[in-house]
Write an enzyme that holds these catalytic residues in place. Structure first.
Site, PDB file in Angstrom:
ATOM      1  N   ILE A  52     -10.300   7.095   1.411  1.00  0.00           N
ATOM      2  CA  ILE A  52     -11.372   6.351   0.755  1.00  0.00           C
ATOM      3  C   ILE A  52     -12.323   5.738   1.769  1.00  0.00           C
ATOM      4  O   ILE A  52     -13.541   5.778   1.627  1.00  0.00           O
ATOM      5  CB  ILE A  52     -10.771   5.235  -0.118  1.00  0.00           C
ATOM      6  CG1 ILE A  52     -10.016   5.849  -1.290  1.00  0.00           C
ATOM      7  CG2 ILE A  52     -11.852   4.287  -0.615  1.00  0.00           C
ATOM      8  CD1 ILE A  52      -9.266   4.806  -2.091  1.00  0.00           C
ATOM      9  N   GLY A  53     -11.743   5.170   2.811  1.00  0.00           N
ATOM     10  CA  GLY A  53     -12.563   4.507   3.820  1.00  0.00           C
ATOM     11  C   GLY A  53     -13.489   5.490   4.521  1.00  0.00           C
ATOM     12  O   GLY A  53     -14.675   5.204   4.738  1.00  0.00           O
ATOM     13  N   ASP A  68      -1.375  12.872  12.052  1.00  0.00           N
ATOM     14  CA  ASP A  68      -2.009  11.561  11.880  1.00  0.00           C
ATOM     15  C   ASP A  68      -3.313  11.714  11.083  1.00  0.00           C
ATOM     16  O   ASP A  68      -4.134  12.588  11.395  1.00  0.00           O
ATOM     17  CB  ASP A  68      -2.315  10.973  13.259  1.00  0.00           C
ATOM     18  CG  ASP A  68      -2.975   9.622  13.133  1.00  0.00           C
ATOM     19  OD1 ASP A  68      -2.299   8.677  12.703  1.00  0.00           O
ATOM     20  OD2 ASP A  68      -4.188   9.525  13.422  1.00  0.00           O
ATOM     21  N   THR A 123      -9.762   0.238   9.516  1.00  0.00           N
ATOM     22  CA  THR A 123      -9.608   0.659  10.903  1.00  0.00           C
ATOM     23  C   THR A 123     -10.621   1.740  11.236  1.00  0.00           C
ATOM     24  O   THR A 123     -11.316   1.688  12.242  1.00  0.00           O
ATOM     25  CB  THR A 123      -8.195   1.255  11.108  1.00  0.00           C
ATOM     26  OG1 THR A 123      -7.242   0.339  10.573  1.00  0.00           O
ATOM     27  CG2 THR A 123      -7.929   1.495  12.577  1.00  0.00           C
ATOM     28  N   SER A 124     -10.690   2.737  10.360  1.00  0.00           N
ATOM     29  CA  SER A 124     -11.534   3.886  10.663  1.00  0.00           C
ATOM     30  C   SER A 124     -13.003   3.470  10.737  1.00  0.00           C
ATOM     31  O   SER A 124     -13.758   3.995  11.557  1.00  0.00           O
ATOM     32  CB  SER A 124     -11.338   4.981   9.613  1.00  0.00           C
ATOM     33  OG  SER A 124     -11.654   4.484   8.332  1.00  0.00           O
ATOM     34  N   GLY A 169      -5.979   9.910  10.954  1.00  0.00           N
ATOM     35  CA  GLY A 169      -7.185   9.673  11.748  1.00  0.00           C
ATOM     36  C   GLY A 169      -7.510  10.868  12.625  1.00  0.00           C
ATOM     37  O   GLY A 169      -8.682  11.230  12.817  1.00  0.00           O
ATOM     38  N   HIS A 176       0.837  -1.200   0.000  1.00  0.00           N
ATOM     39  CA  HIS A 176       0.000   0.000   0.000  1.00  0.00           C
ATOM     40  C   HIS A 176       0.869   1.245   0.000  1.00  0.00           C
ATOM     41  O   HIS A 176       0.404   2.334   0.305  1.00  0.00           O
ATOM     42  CB  HIS A 176      -0.897   0.048   1.233  1.00  0.00           C
ATOM     43  CG  HIS A 176      -1.622  -1.219   1.509  1.00  0.00           C
ATOM     44  ND1 HIS A 176      -1.154  -2.159   2.389  1.00  0.00           N
ATOM     45  CD2 HIS A 176      -2.761  -1.717   0.991  1.00  0.00           C
ATOM     46  CE1 HIS A 176      -2.001  -3.179   2.422  1.00  0.00           C
ATOM     47  NE2 HIS A 176      -2.979  -2.943   1.585  1.00  0.00           N
ATOM     48  N   ARG A 179       1.817  -3.509  16.252  1.00  0.00           N
ATOM     49  CA  ARG A 179       2.025  -4.718  15.464  1.00  0.00           C
ATOM     50  C   ARG A 179       1.742  -4.494  13.986  1.00  0.00           C
ATOM     51  O   ARG A 179       2.328  -5.114  13.141  1.00  0.00           O
ATOM     52  CB  ARG A 179       1.153  -5.856  15.992  1.00  0.00           C
ATOM     53  CG  ARG A 179      -0.330  -5.565  15.910  1.00  0.00           C
ATOM     54  CD  ARG A 179      -1.131  -6.648  16.602  1.00  0.00           C
ATOM     55  NE  ARG A 179      -1.005  -7.919  15.896  1.00  0.00           N
ATOM     56  CZ  ARG A 179      -1.708  -8.999  16.209  1.00  0.00           C
ATOM     57  NH1 ARG A 179      -2.553  -8.956  17.205  1.00  0.00           N
ATOM     58  NH2 ARG A 179      -1.573 -10.100  15.534  1.00  0.00           N
ATOM     59  N   HIS A 184      -7.160   5.424   4.242  1.00  0.00           N
ATOM     60  CA  HIS A 184      -7.939   6.234   5.174  1.00  0.00           C
ATOM     61  C   HIS A 184      -8.947   7.161   4.487  1.00  0.00           C
ATOM     62  O   HIS A 184     -10.122   7.206   4.872  1.00  0.00           O
ATOM     63  CB  HIS A 184      -7.015   7.043   6.089  1.00  0.00           C
ATOM     64  CG  HIS A 184      -7.758   7.753   7.170  1.00  0.00           C
ATOM     65  ND1 HIS A 184      -8.265   7.076   8.254  1.00  0.00           N
ATOM     66  CD2 HIS A 184      -8.127   9.046   7.322  1.00  0.00           C
ATOM     67  CE1 HIS A 184      -8.908   7.936   9.033  1.00  0.00           C
ATOM     68  NE2 HIS A 184      -8.833   9.138   8.494  1.00  0.00           N
TER      69      HIS A 184
END
Lengths: 580, 580
Positions: free
Chosen positions: B405-406, B558, B446-447, B560, B217, B545, B403
């Site tokens: 797009i999501g 960031d 995630t979002s 987010g 990505h 992780r 991020h």
């Protein structure tokens, strides 16, 4: 871009080596290409395919159970040589005859036909079915002029399935012909491709546009339009393909059709699925029954962006061959019984007779002339290398873009062979013959076949004894002209290298008649050759079966004519320097 | 470039539809992704894989006999939602438990873990094996932080073969874990990729350079070097992978190893074969025995140019699973017995309960507030849409580029759900809950998971009766902060959206304590949120992780945190306009 290569001239060899290593359990590399690892049943017909490299999975990826028995693999975008094709044919022949099945491009036609003639002379029954599925490349009434693209796959498959169930060669030919007559494709391109080692694309499509009907080597298409949405493109492709249904098909409703959506390289799987979604809807709405669709990369052009849609109008017999199981490096369907495997039936490569008769030693005079021949070939190689990309670009206008690379590769091989022959004390005639053999074998393509013939004819005239005079050279060039005209079926005015070779031969003969030296006659004739090459820009090309769009080249000189003039000019400097 | 798409936000849905149509004989589409057409044997364990779209054949192409039983397919570059994963798991469950097997990315971990918890709560035995084969993404002592790339395939295969021969789930987990511990990959990138509808690449690599270890990505790699030759790259990849051999391997000589050479999209087959040639030579020279190499495109990123090499250190048990037959849309090996086919065992999609209980009708006051909620969501959607590419780029620095797009996709779904709920006369609480459910389900990643939790908590606080006051809103935001912190395990200072949500919640509570109106409290808190988002550029991120390279994001805020501040600011204008 092409990112991964070593020496670009070694690219085609190295890829076959890596391909064979990756698939060593099912295929093997032999001289000329790849063949199935296990031999066909004694007495059955076999199917040999082939074409240029740069289109994987076509053509090596289609060798294996349920598909081709062997594939002759040419250089990048260049047809395999007749020698390569013969080697593959001999490696897979089990006595039941051979079908050559390939896509309709000038170089492929020339070399497969040469190979067919050679094998027939050896008593082997060889037939050919040439695939012409690209509806953009000529009108429906001139189907024989159309190029072959992804529609090759179902034709290969029909032939191979028929051969493997034991049908005689006549039947294999009939079924493959029927398949060929029932397959239609149309492609669009968004961008061109960059060949290994090149620093710009071989051809380009304007940003935001698509070229409808562009060929896989950049052959110009029908027209350009603004790039449509995926659904819009699906509608366009389906509409154009449904406008050309084989006569034997009555109503669409209930008709069974194989569908291939092929990605050319940089249009990726997800995009293919998005457009396939609409294609599936449209065909189904028309009442067609889709049989085993294939959505994949089948015939690519490196990182070229584009897609083609193929409709394959099935009948009961063809449907059986279409749904039949297959297991090759790049095409799989269903479960095919494993090949009978034993040490005995592992196909063994036919080794070419590299250890031929020792070369005849030439006279001192002829060896001296041979040195000039070698120097001339080296100068020609350097001249072509400088112009290689220009030649490729000229070729891409009407042909398949392989001319520059093919010439470079052929001349490199010719120089090596000439040097080896000279080291073995051969005379000028033998050096030229060896160079011609190496050129056609290593370069393939159209130019390889023609230049092999030219050098061999010149060599036959020069022989290995006397110091060549202008008359001898003129006789050799005239013989080369005759042979090339016969092989390529081109006349002066057809916009080919004959347009240079013909006046060059005439001028040499005139110079010889005036008792000029070789150097003087050659220099005079070289000027005429230059002018003739440039004059090809004004010629209206003959539209042949494999050059369906040659008319687009009006205004640009013919690449074959240009490279011939370049070689004559390079040789001129050497001939004058040595006061031959 | 990505060339073929319709509405980019529909791309992922449309590709699954086309994919399922092209392969309807072997797979079928169900809500959440695709599953095998025929059910597994009653009582056996099953394997569910999944991940973002844009990586085909990963992950849908690996569903079929001999490989996964089902795949949850997220949006482009975004993890599937927990709802999707649950739907796939329920569709393939035959009572013997389920193994989740997926690559180690933040969004995938979050959503698969949520799904695992939900299914376990239903009494289904679910385990997870997370693939971490990319040696460039973290040190060997922190293998759990490494990303998963093409090494996912052998782990999927080991698990599926074990499951299909009837091994209990414990054994399936053991074998998949063993496979995971024995697979190592390293990739390089030459260029980035452009997502459907975007007008520039998501990330770039300088011309003539390669980025060693770059993620699929665009996650930054270890370092950049001048692009080597094919052979040079083969040497580099082999050397680095041989420097990290599993401890259980003694001498290289005679050791058996599976090899995968994966193309990321625009590096084409011929180039892969050229480099594989050298890889095969080098490994063989070291005495390794190569078992069934795979040279293909397996995990791609649209038209990204790059390759990865995977070495899979076999033991006897794993070798049996590696050479076992498989037949899926994109991966074939040998001959696998056809699935037992009957009408009864055709897997049937589990329909989500779209026809839930009718929504509770809200009070007039709460319906009025719900209108403000809808307007705020619409304003948030528009604000994110404007910044979508910027957010994707920020995310590509340390995360996986999904991020922007999501968020866009999630907000679009949230607005639709909110409008539908409002049309059904729901109050503010129910509207927010419906919006949160739709967001996490449709956006994934995630979002999606985090914002679903945020809206649901806010909705639970607002309820459907009283007009919300500042105290109620502050309580809802505080609850959302708690829930998000628990789910994502992030603390203030970890460079996540918590760094905005935490001061925002505090400021809202302070405003409420001063008896400010909602609008006044929100405006004050929104300023603080803006500042907090910008301040994240100075934070040293927690290296988790699935964000092994988050430290590269120092100096940039960031994504987010930025999108949270954008949404708060967009909502602020609406809240003030309505003088709430």
């Amino acid at each position: 871009m092409t990112y991964l290569f070593n020496n670009p001239t070694q690219f085609a060899d190295e890829l076959v080596e890596g391909f064979a290593a990756a698939h060593r359990n099912t295929i093997q590399r032999v001289n000329g290409g790849v063949i199935r690892r296990y031999k066909a049943k004694p007495g059955q017909a076999v199917v040999v395919i082939g074409g240029g490299s740069g289109h994987y999975p076509a053509f090596g990826g289609f060798v294996g159970q349920g598909l081709a028995h062997g594939a002759a693999l040419g250089n990048v975008f260049a047809a395999p040589s007749a020698q390569q094709i013969c080697q593959i044919a001999q490696a897979v022949d089990v006595g039941g005859g051979i079908l050559f099945c390939y896509a309709n491009y000038a170089g492929d036609v020339l070399n497969f036909e040469q190979a067919q003639a050679q094998l027939r002379a050896q008593g082997i029954d060889v037939r050919s079915v040439v695939v012409t599925d690209d509806i953009a490349s000529a009108a429906v009434v001139e189907q024989h002029k159309r190029r072959g693209i992804a529609g090759t796959l179902p034709v290969f498959k029909a032939a191979a399935v028929a051969a493997d169930v034991g049908k005689p060669l006549d039947e294999v030919v009939r079924i493959a012909t029927e398949a060929k007559d029932r397959v239609r494709s149309l492609g669009v391109a968004f961008s061109g491709c960059t060949l290994p080692g090149a620093n710009k694309p071989l051809f380009e499509v304007a940003d935001g546009k698509i070229e409808v009907g562009m060929g896989i080597h950049g052959e110009p298409g029908l027209y350009r339009v603004d790039a449509p949405s995926a659904d819009g493109l699906a509608e366009m492709l389906v509409e154009k393909l449904l406008a050309e249904i084989p006569l034997s098909i009555g109503s669409l409703s209930g008709t069974r059709v194989g569908v291939i959506l092929n990605g050319l390289g940089a249009v990726k799987y997800e995009e293919l699925f998005v457009i396939y979604r609409k294609i599936d809807q449209l065909l189904t709405q028309d009442g067609l029954i889709i049989v085993e669709p294939v959505v994949d990369e089948l015939i690519t052009s490196f990182d070229m962006a584009g897609v083609s849609l193929t409709l394959y109008w099935l009948n009961d017999e063809l449907e059986q061959t279409w749904i039949a199981a297959a297991d090759t490096p790049a095409f799989h369907r269903g479960n095919i019984a494993p090949a009978v495997q034993s040490e005995e039936n592992i196909a063994v490569a036919v080794q070419p007779s590299h250890d031929k008769q020792p070369l005849k030693i030439g006279s001192a005079d002829s060896q001296a002339a041979a040195k000039v021949v070698l120097a001339a070939l080296e100068a020609a190689r350097d001249a072509i290398e400088l112009q290689q990309e220009v030649l490729g670009r000229l070729d891409a206008i009407a042909g398949d873009g392989d001319h520059g690379i093919g010439m470079q590769r052929g001349l490199t091989a010719a120089v090596e062979a000439a040097r080896a022959a000279l080291d073995a004390q051969a005379g000028a005639g033998t050096v030229l013959t060896a160079a011609g053999d190496a050129w056609s074998d290593r370069a393939g393509g159209t130019s390889g076949a023609l230049w092999g013939v030219i050098l061999r004819n010149l060599g036959n005239a020069l022989r290995d004894e006397a110091k060549p005079d202008a008359a001898t050279v003129a006789i050799g060039v005239a013989a080369a002209l005759d042979a090339v005209s016969n092989l390529g079926k081109a006349q002066p005015g057809d916009k080919t290298l004959v347009d240079v070779l013909h006046p060059f031969a005439q001028a040499l003969a005139a110079g010889a008649a005036q008792n000029l030296t070789v150097a003087a006659a050659w220099t005079m004739a070289a000027h005429i050759a230059d002018e003739a090459a440039q004059a090809t820009r004004n010629l209206m090309p003959r539209i042949g079966r494999a050059r369906p769009h040659a008319e687009k080249s009006i205004g640009t000189p013919d690449p074959g004519a240009v490279s011939m003039a370049l070689i004559i000019r390079a040789a001129d400097k050497i001939v004058r320097k040595h006061c031959l």
